[in-house]
Design a protein around this motif. Structure first.
Motif, PDB file in Angstrom:
ATOM      1  N   VAL A   1       0.850  -1.090  -0.055  1.00 47.36           N
ATOM      2  CA  VAL A   1      -0.185   0.039  -0.098  1.00 47.36           C
ATOM      3  C   VAL A   1       0.805   1.364   0.111  1.00 47.36           C
ATOM      4  O   VAL A   1       0.589   2.307  -0.846  1.00 47.36           O
ATOM      5  N   ARG A   2       1.943   1.335   0.866  1.00 48.11           N
ATOM      6  CA  ARG A   2       2.754   2.514   0.986  1.00 48.11           C
ATOM      7  C   ARG A   2       3.453   2.736  -0.351  1.00 48.11           C
ATOM      8  O   ARG A   2       3.645   3.858  -0.534  1.00 48.11           O
ATOM      9  N   LYS A   3       4.048   1.739  -0.693  1.00 44.89           N
ATOM     10  CA  LYS A   3       4.944   2.221  -1.874  1.00 44.89           C
ATOM     11  C   LYS A   3       4.454   2.587  -3.093  1.00 44.89           C
ATOM     12  O   LYS A   3       4.765   4.127  -3.591  1.00 44.89           O
ATOM     13  N   PRO A   4       3.261   2.220  -3.746  1.00 50.69           N
ATOM     14  CA  PRO A   4       2.860   3.013  -4.577  1.00 50.69           C
ATOM     15  C   PRO A   4       2.106   4.283  -4.295  1.00 50.69           C
ATOM     16  O   PRO A   4       2.109   5.235  -5.101  1.00 50.69           O
ATOM     17  N   GLN A   5       1.744   4.675  -3.080  1.00 55.96           N
ATOM     18  CA  GLN A   5       1.125   5.774  -2.442  1.00 55.96           C
ATOM     19  C   GLN A   5       2.253   6.571  -2.319  1.00 55.96           C
ATOM     20  O   GLN A   5       2.265   7.896  -3.009  1.00 55.96           O
ATOM     21  N   LEU A   6       3.565   6.286  -1.966  1.00 55.30           N
ATOM     22  CA  LEU A   6       4.738   7.235  -1.986  1.00 55.30           C
ATOM     23  C   LEU A   6       5.105   7.680  -3.466  1.00 55.30           C
ATOM     24  O   LEU A   6       5.581   8.651  -3.730  1.00 55.30           O
ATOM     25  N   VAL A   7       5.364   6.613  -4.337  1.00 53.73           N
ATOM     26  CA  VAL A   7       5.583   6.798  -5.764  1.00 53.73           C
ATOM     27  C   VAL A   7       4.539   7.914  -6.348  1.00 53.73           C
ATOM     28  O   VAL A   7       4.936   8.915  -6.980  1.00 53.73           O
TER      29      VAL A   7
ATOM     30  N   ILE B   1      11.821  15.502   0.748  1.00 50.32           N
ATOM     31  CA  ILE B   1      10.989  14.230   1.460  1.00 50.32           C
ATOM     32  C   ILE B   1      10.167  14.958   2.253  1.00 50.32           C
ATOM     33  O   ILE B   1       8.990  14.402   2.318  1.00 50.32           O
ATOM     34  N   SER B   2      10.265  16.087   2.571  1.00 54.49           N
ATOM     35  CA  SER B   2       9.013  16.604   3.387  1.00 54.49           C
ATOM     36  C   SER B   2       7.695  16.934   2.621  1.00 54.49           C
ATOM     37  O   SER B   2       6.740  16.413   3.146  1.00 54.49           O
ATOM     38  N   LEU B   3       8.035  17.404   1.636  1.00 49.63           N
ATOM     39  CA  LEU B   3       6.695  17.566   0.678  1.00 49.63           C
ATOM     40  C   LEU B   3       6.160  16.318   0.218  1.00 49.63           C
ATOM     41  O   LEU B   3       5.127  16.186   0.108  1.00 49.63           O
ATOM     42  N   ILE B   4       7.030  15.361  -0.289  1.00 45.57           N
ATOM     43  CA  ILE B   4       6.474  14.169  -0.709  1.00 45.57           C
ATOM     44  C   ILE B   4       5.793  13.312   0.385  1.00 45.57           C
ATOM     45  O   ILE B   4       4.537  12.736   0.319  1.00 45.57           O
ATOM     46  N   SER B   5       6.292  13.334   1.687  1.00 45.49           N
ATOM     47  CA  SER B   5       5.526  12.799   2.801  1.00 45.49           C
ATOM     48  C   SER B   5       4.345  13.395   3.029  1.00 45.49           C
ATOM     49  O   SER B   5       3.473  12.852   3.616  1.00 45.49           O
TER      50      SER B   5
ATOM     51  N   ALA C   1       1.730  12.572   0.534  1.00 43.32           N
ATOM     52  CA  ALA C   1       1.327  11.058   0.736  1.00 43.32           C
ATOM     53  C   ALA C   1       0.507  10.805   2.135  1.00 43.32           C
ATOM     54  O   ALA C   1      -0.188   9.787   2.196  1.00 43.32           O
ATOM     55  N   GLY C   2       0.525  11.953   3.079  1.00 42.35           N
ATOM     56  CA  GLY C   2      -0.013  11.830   4.294  1.00 42.35           C
ATOM     57  C   GLY C   2       0.785  10.733   5.263  1.00 42.35           C
ATOM     58  O   GLY C   2       0.145  10.007   6.161  1.00 42.35           O
ATOM     59  N   VAL C   3       1.988  10.956   5.178  1.00 46.16           N
ATOM     60  CA  VAL C   3       2.685   9.874   6.024  1.00 46.16           C
ATOM     61  C   VAL C   3       4.012  10.483   6.574  1.00 46.16           C
ATOM     62  O   VAL C   3       4.431  11.717   6.225  1.00 46.16           O
ATOM     63  N   SER C   4       4.788  10.061   7.536  1.00 42.05           N
ATOM     64  CA  SER C   4       5.891  10.634   8.139  1.00 42.05           C
ATOM     65  C   SER C   4       6.932  10.433   7.047  1.00 42.05           C
ATOM     66  O   SER C   4       7.122   9.292   6.351  1.00 42.05           O
ATOM     67  N   THR C   5       7.951  11.466   7.517  1.00 41.85           N
ATOM     68  CA  THR C   5       9.098  11.191   6.708  1.00 41.85           C
ATOM     69  C   THR C   5      10.066  10.028   6.867  1.00 41.85           C
ATOM     70  O   THR C   5      10.612   9.647   6.031  1.00 41.85           O
ATOM     71  N   GLY C   6       9.861   9.430   8.138  1.00 43.82           N
ATOM     72  CA  GLY C   6      10.514   8.082   8.472  1.00 43.82           C
ATOM     73  C   GLY C   6       9.880   6.870   7.673  1.00 43.82           C
ATOM     74  O   GLY C   6      10.714   5.994   7.528  1.00 43.82           O
ATOM     75  N   ILE C   7       8.710   7.019   7.306  1.00 40.78           N
ATOM     76  CA  ILE C   7       8.229   6.231   6.197  1.00 40.78           C
ATOM     77  C   ILE C   7       8.967   5.900   4.913  1.00 40.78           C
ATOM     78  O   ILE C   7       9.249   4.650   4.623  1.00 40.78           O
TER      79      ILE C   7
ATOM     80  N   GLY D   1      15.804   6.897   1.811  1.00 36.83           N
ATOM     81  CA  GLY D   1      15.866   8.194   1.493  1.00 36.83           C
ATOM     82  C   GLY D   1      15.217   8.488   0.120  1.00 36.83           C
ATOM     83  O   GLY D   1      14.825   7.803  -0.559  1.00 36.83           O
ATOM     84  N   LYS D   2      15.612   9.865  -0.286  1.00 42.32           N
ATOM     85  CA  LYS D   2      15.078  10.423  -1.259  1.00 42.32           C
ATOM     86  C   LYS D   2      15.477   9.835  -2.654  1.00 42.32           C
ATOM     87  O   LYS D   2      14.572   9.510  -3.395  1.00 42.32           O
ATOM     88  N   HIS D   3      16.759   9.412  -2.667  1.00 46.25           N
ATOM     89  CA  HIS D   3      17.328   8.906  -3.751  1.00 46.25           C
ATOM     90  C   HIS D   3      16.630   7.553  -4.286  1.00 46.25           C
ATOM     91  O   HIS D   3      16.318   7.189  -5.313  1.00 46.25           O
ATOM     92  N   GLY D   4      16.500   6.951  -3.331  1.00 46.10           N
ATOM     93  CA  GLY D   4      15.815   5.385  -3.430  1.00 46.10           C
ATOM     94  C   GLY D   4      14.326   5.561  -3.853  1.00 46.10           C
ATOM     95  O   GLY D   4      14.068   4.827  -4.827  1.00 46.10           O
ATOM     96  N   LEU D   5      13.813   6.440  -3.178  1.00 47.08           N
ATOM     97  CA  LEU D   5      12.261   6.690  -3.670  1.00 47.08           C
ATOM     98  C   LEU D   5      12.488   7.216  -5.195  1.00 47.08           C
ATOM     99  O   LEU D   5      11.562   6.749  -5.831  1.00 47.08           O
TER     100      LEU D   5
END
Length: 200
Positions: free
Chosen positions: A9-15, A32-36, A39-45, A52-56
């Protein structure tokens, strides 16, 4: 705080959130802050799933490429193998219609194209996509043209796809798939007339 442990659920949501933010503010400003927040999640997710951002960003590019590859394969599956020009058109269409023509996806493609010049992994992904496109085209063209010309025409079609797509992406009216097909088929018809194997 959202629960961790739901990657399906989380990965497609974050993409999706990544593409939305890139479309709004550009790749460099897509923090990371804007993306999180989108997505309505914490930056830790993001750190938890992607490191981190590069992996995303890498995962976002992979999703876009997987969607394109799946669209091409699904379209080719519906067309008989001996209908080579129809199959070439299916490959063309996949680059200009559906998921690939969505505004956020188009903006993400543009951002990654520029970023890939300075990032080895994103450049590798772009090269994989290029080789896949050329492979699909060569398979069909080999049935219509001698080997050397098939490889050359595949390069020409790929260049037209990229160029027409880029112009369309930068045009406020968007990408015109019908116009792309017309231009590319005009080029293909001329190549087939000049180089095509004798029939009979």
């Amino acid at each position: 705080m959202p629960k961790v442990g739901m990657p399906e659920v989380r990965k497609p949501q974050l993409v999706k959130a990544t593409m939305t933010v890139i479309g709004r503010v550009g790749l460099h400003a897509a923090s990371i802050s804007l993306i999180s927040k989108e997505a309505g999640v914490s930056t830790g997710i993001i750190n938890h799933y992607f490191g981190g951002k590069h992996g995303l960003l890498e995962e976002t590019m992979r999703v876009v490429l997987r969607e394109l590859s799946a669209t091409v394969i699904d379209a080719l599956r519906e067309i008989p193998r001996h209908h080579h020009q129809a199959r070439i058109n299916a490959i063309i269409n996949a680059n200009f219609e559906g998921f690939q023509a969505k505004s956020d996806v188009v903006k993400t493609w543009l951002a990654f194209w520029s970023y890939a010049m300075h990032d080895n992994e994103l450049h590798r992904l772009q090269r994989v996509n290029e080789k896949r496109l050329l492979s699909h085209l060569r398979i069909e063209l080999r049935a219509l043209l001698p080997e050397e010309q098939a490889a050359m025409v595949a390069q020409g079609i790929a260049a037209l796809i990229d160029g027409i797509w880029l112009r369309g992406a930068l045009n406020p009216k968007g990408i015109d798939a019908n116009n792309a097909r017309t231009i590319i088929n005009d080029y293909l018809d001329k190549q087939l007339t000049f180089y095509g194997r004798p029939q009979g």
